[in-house]
Every structure is written in C-alpha cells, then in structure tokens.
Design an enzyme around this catalytic site. Structure first.
Site, PDB file in Angstrom:
ATOM      1  N   LEU A 112      29.112  20.032 -10.961  1.00 41.99           N
ATOM      2  CA  LEU A 112      28.023  20.260 -10.011  1.00 41.99           C
ATOM      3  C   LEU A 112      28.405  21.471  -9.181  1.00 41.99           C
ATOM      4  O   LEU A 112      29.587  21.638  -8.834  1.00 41.99           O
ATOM      5  CB  LEU A 112      27.817  19.052  -9.093  1.00 41.99           C
ATOM      6  CG  LEU A 112      27.165  17.811  -9.698  1.00 41.99           C
ATOM      7  CD1 LEU A 112      27.280  16.646  -8.720  1.00 41.99           C
ATOM      8  CD2 LEU A 112      25.712  18.066 -10.045  1.00 41.99           C
ATOM      9  N   ASP A 113      27.426  22.325  -8.835  1.00 39.73           N
ATOM     10  CA  ASP A 113      27.787  23.521  -8.086  1.00 39.73           C
ATOM     11  C   ASP A 113      28.103  23.173  -6.632  1.00 39.73           C
ATOM     12  O   ASP A 113      27.916  22.043  -6.170  1.00 39.73           O
ATOM     13  CB  ASP A 113      26.728  24.617  -8.214  1.00 39.73           C
ATOM     14  CG  ASP A 113      25.408  24.258  -7.540  1.00 39.73           C
ATOM     15  OD1 ASP A 113      25.434  23.570  -6.503  1.00 39.73           O
ATOM     16  OD2 ASP A 113      24.352  24.678  -8.046  1.00 39.73           O
ATOM     17  N   LEU A 114      28.573  24.155  -5.899  1.00 47.25           N
ATOM     18  CA  LEU A 114      29.084  23.957  -4.540  1.00 47.25           C
ATOM     19  C   LEU A 114      28.078  23.275  -3.622  1.00 47.25           C
ATOM     20  O   LEU A 114      28.428  22.401  -2.825  1.00 47.25           O
ATOM     21  CB  LEU A 114      29.492  25.318  -3.949  1.00 47.25           C
ATOM     22  CG  LEU A 114      30.053  25.321  -2.530  1.00 47.25           C
ATOM     23  CD1 LEU A 114      31.419  24.631  -2.492  1.00 47.25           C
ATOM     24  CD2 LEU A 114      30.161  26.751  -2.012  1.00 47.25           C
ATOM     25  N   ASN A 115      26.815  23.650  -3.742  1.00 49.47           N
ATOM     26  CA  ASN A 115      25.793  23.150  -2.827  1.00 49.47           C
ATOM     27  C   ASN A 115      25.029  21.943  -3.364  1.00 49.47           C
ATOM     28  O   ASN A 115      24.011  21.553  -2.781  1.00 49.47           O
ATOM     29  CB  ASN A 115      24.816  24.279  -2.486  1.00 49.47           C
ATOM     30  CG  ASN A 115      25.500  25.410  -1.742  1.00 49.47           C
ATOM     31  OD1 ASN A 115      26.235  25.167  -0.786  1.00 49.47           O
ATOM     32  ND2 ASN A 115      25.290  26.639  -2.193  1.00 49.47           N
ATOM     33  N   SER A 116      25.499  21.368  -4.468  1.00 43.93           N
ATOM     34  CA  SER A 116      24.878  20.167  -5.028  1.00 43.93           C
ATOM     35  C   SER A 116      25.752  18.953  -4.744  1.00 43.93           C
ATOM     36  O   SER A 116      26.960  19.076  -4.513  1.00 43.93           O
ATOM     37  CB  SER A 116      24.673  20.317  -6.535  1.00 43.93           C
ATOM     38  OG  SER A 116      23.819  21.407  -6.817  1.00 43.93           O
TER      39      SER A 116
END
Length: 235
Positions: A105-109
């Site tokens: 999952l990306d940083l902001n997810s």
C-alpha cells in the site's frame, strides 16, 4: 524467507557439517525424521520449512509465518526506509526481520497489509491467474457520478504503460465514498482511474484481500498472526 529446496542428504551434510556418506548411515540407522515421518531416502526433497530431527534433536524447525497488519497512513510499505517509519517497525515479533510484504500500500493509503516469510504463498497471491480480488473504500474530493461505473467495469487504457486495466467493480456508497474491487494492482491504479474523471482520491483504505477481511478489532498500527484457515481462505 525465500523457500529453498534441496535433497535431504545435502541439507543434513551442510547443517551437521558431515560427509554425505555419513548422512546415508544416519538414514540407514533410522535416526532421521522429516515432518514427523521416518526418512530413509537420501533423494527426499525438503524445503526451508521442513521439520527435521536427528536422534530427536531438532536440526531445522523454521515455521511459515503470516501476519495481518492494519497499516496507518504515513507508514511506508518497505522493510527499510531512511525517511519514514516502515511497516516492519510497527511489528513486535522476534521474526519480523524475516518477513516480506505481500501486496503493498502506498504511503498515504491505509488498511489491510499482509506480511510473510513464505515466498510461495506471496507469489501465488500476486499472480494474475490467482484472480484474488482486493477491496478498497475510497473517499473522493468531488461527487461520484454513475458514468464511472461502466468505465471501471470496461477497463481503462493507460498509454504510458500501453496497458488496459482488467474489469473493476465500482459501487457508489454515498456522494463522495465508493467501494472499488479489482484483481490487479497497477501503479496508483485506483487514483489514476478516478483521475480520468478529474476526481482526486482523498482517502484510500484496503478492506479485504480475497475472502480475508481486515480484523475490525485491530487499530491502525496493530497486527496479529493469521489463523491457519485464514491463510488458505484468501484463494
């Protein structure tokens, strides 16, 4: 932990620092057990998770580990990072250095993240042929419109990679919140798909992978091991 496979005689020779002819003698004397069964065949193929004992003493007892983490926003899906806290940093288990991430999952997810030391399991999870669906709750900056539903279902062409996304299911939950289910995970795929409608993603939260739901009792940053039935239920 990548799963390595080898012949039993080679593994015991390496582990016990003895010659292979001495391994044959151990087998002939019925002193070796693999996963609880008497081992007599020098050609027996074992892997890094095989339980191996000699004279009742454990020679190898690595165990496959599967962990569910509720990933918070602001934590990077990596084992090491110089700028941000990583998902590994959140874990409080002695074997965490052996784990790798099965579906980032990306940083902001936020949401469901799986970690394991079983590379065969994680590879199966990521293969397109497995068709393991991932479900996300998405909050948008602008109102959702009904014309988005067929666009997601028909797939979208991305010229940069020269690919067309597989059909994705979009369900409108409210004016600004949708549920998206897809069976692939291209780079920032959901954000880019909504970007076609000039509708920025405000929040992206993964709720499930296959049949495995994020444990609602886990707070952001908390984790637990998967139960054996959960490990298989994903597929």
């Amino acid at each position: 932990m990548a799963i390595s496979r080898s012949r039993l005689d080679k593994l015991l020779s390496d582990k016990l620092n003895i010659k292979r002819k001495d391994v044959r003698l151990l087998l002939a004397q019925k002193r070796v057990f693999v996963d609880g069964s008497l081992a007599l065949d020098i050609d027996l193929i074992v892997d890094s998770f095989s339980l191996i004992t000699v004279d009742g003493d454990i020679v190898q007892a690595n165990q496959a580990k599967y962990v569910m983490l509720h990933k918070p926003v602001g934590v990077v899906s990596a084992t090491k990072d110089e700028l941000h806290k990583t998902v590994i940093d959140l874990l409080d288990v002695p074997y965490k250095s052996s784990l790798h991430i099965a579906g980032r999952l990306d940083l902001n997810s936020s949401g469901l993240l799986l970690l394991t030391n079983d590379s065969r399991w994680s590879e199966r999870l990521s293969k397109p042929d497995s068709k393991v669906a991932k479900s996300y709750q998405v909050t948008l900056a602008n109102k959702l419109t009904e014309d988005m539903i067929p666009a997601f279902l028909n797939g979208m062409y991305f010229e940069f990679e020269n690919i067309t996304t597989k059909p994705a299911k979009l369900e409108v939950l409210s004016d600004y919140v949708a549920k998206v289910e897809l069976v692939e995970g291209k780079y920032h795929q959901i954000k880019r798909m909504f970007g076609r409608f000039r509708n920025p993603v405000v929040k992206l939260h993964r709720q499930s992978i296959g049949n495995l739901q994020l444990d609602v009792t886990l707070k952001p940053g908390e984790s637990r091991e998967l139960h054996p039935v959960e490990v298989q239920s994903i597929f």
